[in-house]
Design an enzyme around this catalytic site. Structure first.
Site, PDB file in Angstrom:
ATOM      1  N   ASN A   1      -7.173  22.263  50.432  1.00 13.50           N
ATOM      2  CA  ASN A   1      -6.744  21.822  49.319  1.00 13.50           C
ATOM      3  C   ASN A   1      -7.571  20.641  48.004  1.00 13.50           C
ATOM      4  O   ASN A   1      -8.042  19.801  49.123  1.00 13.50           O
ATOM      5  CB  ASN A   1      -5.097  21.162  49.771  1.00 13.50           C
ATOM      6  CG  ASN A   1      -4.747  22.838  50.259  1.00 13.50           C
ATOM      7  OD1 ASN A   1      -4.496  23.759  49.288  1.00 13.50           O
ATOM      8  ND2 ASN A   1      -3.686  22.861  51.380  1.00 13.50           N
TER       9      ASN A   1
ATOM     10  N   CYS B   1      -4.232  31.815  50.363  1.00 14.90           N
ATOM     11  CA  CYS B   1      -4.172  31.450  48.985  1.00 14.90           C
ATOM     12  C   CYS B   1      -4.821  32.442  48.646  1.00 14.90           C
ATOM     13  O   CYS B   1      -5.337  33.061  48.334  1.00 14.90           O
ATOM     14  CB  CYS B   1      -5.696  30.500  48.715  1.00 14.90           C
ATOM     15  SG  CYS B   1      -5.204  30.277  46.886  1.00 14.90           S
TER      16      CYS B   1
ATOM     17  N   ASN C   1       1.154  30.972  55.274  1.00 14.72           N
ATOM     18  CA  ASN C   1       0.998  29.327  55.213  1.00 14.72           C
ATOM     19  C   ASN C   1       2.613  29.611  54.629  1.00 14.72           C
ATOM     20  O   ASN C   1       3.421  30.420  54.575  1.00 14.72           O
ATOM     21  CB  ASN C   1       0.245  29.475  54.295  1.00 14.72           C
ATOM     22  CG  ASN C   1       0.474  30.021  52.711  1.00 14.72           C
ATOM     23  OD1 ASN C   1       1.114  31.226  52.826  1.00 14.72           O
ATOM     24  ND2 ASN C   1       0.148  29.482  51.932  1.00 14.72           N
TER      25      ASN C   1
ATOM     26  N   HIS D   1       6.616  29.043  53.335  1.00 11.38           N
ATOM     27  CA  HIS D   1       6.694  28.814  51.509  1.00 11.38           C
ATOM     28  C   HIS D   1       9.104  28.929  52.160  1.00 11.38           C
ATOM     29  O   HIS D   1       9.489  29.312  53.130  1.00 11.38           O
ATOM     30  CB  HIS D   1       6.940  29.988  51.289  1.00 11.38           C
ATOM     31  CG  HIS D   1       5.762  30.318  51.082  1.00 11.38           C
ATOM     32  ND1 HIS D   1       4.905  29.422  49.772  1.00 11.38           N
ATOM     33  CD2 HIS D   1       4.668  30.509  51.404  1.00 11.38           C
ATOM     34  CE1 HIS D   1       3.373  29.404  49.396  1.00 11.38           C
ATOM     35  NE2 HIS D   1       2.975  31.212  50.709  1.00 11.38           N
TER      36      HIS D   1
ATOM     37  N   ASN E   1       5.610  24.624  51.222  1.00 11.58           N
ATOM     38  CA  ASN E   1       4.869  24.929  50.504  1.00 11.58           C
ATOM     39  C   ASN E   1       6.624  25.550  49.578  1.00 11.58           C
ATOM     40  O   ASN E   1       7.244  25.730  50.002  1.00 11.58           O
ATOM     41  CB  ASN E   1       4.139  26.204  49.485  1.00 11.58           C
ATOM     42  CG  ASN E   1       2.859  26.182  49.763  1.00 11.58           C
ATOM     43  OD1 ASN E   1       2.413  25.271  49.118  1.00 11.58           O
ATOM     44  ND2 ASN E   1       2.315  26.771  51.373  1.00 11.58           N
TER      45      ASN E   1
ATOM     46  N   GLU F   1       3.515  22.704  45.591  1.00  9.50           N
ATOM     47  CA  GLU F   1       2.248  22.963  46.720  1.00  9.50           C
ATOM     48  C   GLU F   1       2.512  22.380  47.638  1.00  9.50           C
ATOM     49  O   GLU F   1       1.681  20.658  47.258  1.00  9.50           O
ATOM     50  CB  GLU F   1       0.607  23.938  46.248  1.00  9.50           C
ATOM     51  CG  GLU F   1       1.054  25.383  45.451  1.00  9.50           C
ATOM     52  CD  GLU F   1      -0.351  26.046  44.898  1.00  9.50           C
ATOM     53  OE1 GLU F   1      -1.139  25.431  46.000  1.00  9.50           O
ATOM     54  OE2 GLU F   1      -0.534  26.484  44.253  1.00  9.50           O
ATOM     55  N   ARG F   2       2.331  22.671  49.198  1.00  5.57           N
ATOM     56  CA  ARG F   2       1.776  21.573  49.984  1.00  5.57           C
ATOM     57  C   ARG F   2       0.296  21.404  49.905  1.00  5.57           C
ATOM     58  O   ARG F   2      -0.758  22.405  49.360  1.00  5.57           O
ATOM     59  CB  ARG F   2       1.556  22.654  51.459  1.00  5.57           C
ATOM     60  CG  ARG F   2       0.740  22.209  52.496  1.00  5.57           C
ATOM     61  CD  ARG F   2       1.468  22.864  53.756  1.00  5.57           C
ATOM     62  NE  ARG F   2       0.518  23.979  53.359  1.00  5.57           N
ATOM     63  CZ  ARG F   2       0.279  25.080  54.995  1.00  5.57           C
ATOM     64  NH1 ARG F   2       0.619  24.227  56.225  1.00  5.57           N
ATOM     65  NH2 ARG F   2      -0.491  26.150  54.646  1.00  5.57           N
TER      66      ARG F   2
ATOM     67  N   CYS G   1       0.852  29.926  42.109  1.00  8.12           N
ATOM     68  CA  CYS G   1       0.996  30.337  43.777  1.00  8.12           C
ATOM     69  C   CYS G   1       1.141  31.663  43.945  1.00  8.12           C
ATOM     70  O   CYS G   1       2.027  32.295  43.836  1.00  8.12           O
ATOM     71  CB  CYS G   1       2.109  29.260  44.709  1.00  8.12           C
ATOM     72  SG  CYS G   1       1.339  29.607  46.315  1.00  8.12           S
ATOM     73  N   GLY G   2      -0.344  32.591  44.786  1.00  7.16           N
ATOM     74  CA  GLY G   2       0.103  34.126  45.113  1.00  7.16           C
ATOM     75  C   GLY G   2       0.790  33.680  46.127  1.00  7.16           C
ATOM     76  O   GLY G   2       1.929  34.915  45.945  1.00  7.16           O
ATOM     77  N   THR G   3       0.799  33.270  46.851  1.00  3.82           N
ATOM     78  CA  THR G   3       1.795  33.186  48.201  1.00  3.82           C
ATOM     79  C   THR G   3       2.529  33.161  48.200  1.00  3.82           C
ATOM     80  O   THR G   3       3.783  33.679  48.931  1.00  3.82           O
ATOM     81  CB  THR G   3       0.951  32.955  49.475  1.00  3.82           C
ATOM     82  OG1 THR G   3       0.256  31.442  49.089  1.00  3.82           O
ATOM     83  CG2 THR G   3      -1.132  33.291  50.203  1.00  3.82           C
ATOM     84  N   GLY G   4       3.031  32.304  47.204  1.00  3.88           N
ATOM     85  CA  GLY G   4       4.436  32.005  47.061  1.00  3.88           C
ATOM     86  C   GLY G   4       5.037  32.743  45.875  1.00  3.88           C
ATOM     87  O   GLY G   4       6.202  32.871  45.902  1.00  3.88           O
TER      88      GLY G   4
HETATM   89  O1  ZDP Z   1      -0.352  26.463  52.283  1.00  2.00           O
HETATM   90  C1  ZDP Z   1      -1.153  25.964  51.059  1.00  2.00           C
HETATM   91  O2  ZDP Z   1      -0.804  24.637  51.545  1.00  2.00           O
HETATM   92  C2  ZDP Z   1      -0.608  26.519  50.075  1.00  2.00           C
HETATM   93  N1  ZDP Z   1      -1.447  25.158  49.057  1.00  2.00           N
HETATM   94  C3  ZDP Z   1      -2.012  27.272  49.852  1.00  2.00           C
HETATM   95  C4  ZDP Z   1      -2.893  27.743  48.283  1.00  2.00           C
HETATM   96  C5  ZDP Z   1      -1.550  28.635  47.740  1.00  2.00           C
HETATM   97  C6  ZDP Z   1      -2.432  28.789  46.688  1.00  2.00           C
HETATM   98  N2  ZDP Z   1      -1.274  28.831  45.502  1.00  2.00           N
HETATM   99  C7  ZDP Z   1      -1.485  30.966  46.555  1.00  2.00           C
HETATM  100  O3  ZDP Z   1      -2.149  31.114  45.437  1.00  2.00           O
HETATM  101  O4  ZDP Z   1      -1.430  31.171  46.942  1.00  2.00           O
HETATM  102  C8  ZDP Z   1      -3.449  29.114  46.691  1.00  2.00           C
END
Ligand code: ZDP
Length: 279
Positions: free
Chosen positions: A66, A75, A164, A166, A197, A215-216, A224-227
């Site tokens: 990060n 990510c 990660n 959320h 996050n 984001e964390r 944020c894709g995972t988000g």
């Molecule tokens: O979990 C974290 O510390 C996030 N900041 C990682 C990055 C996540 C990201 N924005 C995504 O798209 O999943 C890149």
């Protein structure tokens, strides 16, 4: 020694990509990543991503720092960028390439589509409090619609790990959320031992969510894709949306599906190359 890099973004969530394929460890330290991510004194990015040698039978390994130097497990926007980057390094111009990528969140499989979009098998969401991790409930319970006190206000939160952590909260109007003030307070709240996050979600329709994210380790980002995946899962768990929906982020839309067939989450979105350079 000069190190070549390529700048990519996925919906404005931007990354410095490094060709690190012959090695198992990143060629840069977290401290160097912090400097390169700085938007005034460096290249400017939300993170640095390394394409490393595969392990345990995978094609490649992805690691990411990060912009604050911390290392997330996964990510989502970054792995779409990584897939495009690898295709370019391999000299593959035709699409339909699929890669098995080792990450700290398990094996993730992005696939390049003919229309230029990348579809990613993001794996199974993890829902138990111990897996997030959070102390908001006892370890073997799901965290769904739990009240959490932040910044003098009670928020109903649902927690989902996509590898990660959320924390998702549904609000009337995402535009009204003071992200810079409340975001850090969620991120560093004592119930999240690995920090978190945080996604603020407005339900526009059963198949359309609007999201803003803190984001964390990176703060306010355009996407944020995972988000977005975690948000859709939270929407389904709380009966607010369908298993397939568009998630609109400040940087643009992602298509997310939580498959009823295999329980995995699929994310489809763009990844764009911006420029290359030497450090
Ligand atoms: O979990 C974290 O510390 C996030 N900041 C990682 C990055 C996540 C990201 N924005 C995504 O798209 O999943 C890149």
């Amino acid at each position: 020694m000069a190190i070549e890099f390529t700048k990519y973004h996925g919906l404005g969530n931007d990354f410095i990509l490094i060709d690190n394929r012959t090695l198992s460890l990143p060629v840069l330290t977290p401290e160097e990543a912090i400097k390169l991510c700085d938007r005034h004194f460096g290249i400017g990015a939300d993170g640095v991503i390394f394409a490393l040698k595969g392990q345990d039978g995978t094609d490649y390994t992805m690691r990411i720092f990060n912009s604050d130097g911390s290392e997330p497990e996964m990510c989502g926007n970054g792995i779409r960028c990584l897939a495009q980057f690898i295709a370019e390094l391999e000299g593959i111009s035709s699409q339909d390439s699929e890669y098995r990528i080792h990450t700290l969140a398990g094996v993730i499989t992005p696939k390049l589509r003919r229309d230029g979009q990348v579809i990613v098998d993001m794996g199974l969401p993890r829902l138990l409090a111990a897996e997030i991790p959070t102390t908001l409930c006892s370890g073997d319970e799901k965290v769904v619609n739990q009240p959490l006190e932040v910044d003098g206000k009670s928020w109903d939160v649902t927690c989902v790990s996509m590898g990660n952590p959320h924390c998702i909260t549904f609000v009337e109007d995402v535009a009204a959320i003071p992200l810079e003030t409340v975001g850090p307070k969620f991120e560093h709240h004592s119930v999240f031992p690995q920090r978190t996050n945080t996604e603020f979600i407005q339900v526009v329709g059963q198949d359309y969510l609007k999201m803003r994210v803190w984001e964390r380790g990176a703060g306010v980002t355009l996407a944020c894709g995972t988000g977005a995946c975690a948000a859709l899962v939270a929407g389904v768990l709380t009966g607010r949306c369908d298993r397939k929906a568009t998630v609109e982020l400040p940087g643009g839309p992602l298509e997310i599906e939580w498959s009823e067939v295999d329980g995995r989450v699929y994310m489809t979105g763009p990844a764009e190359k911006v420029f290359t350079g030497k450090i």
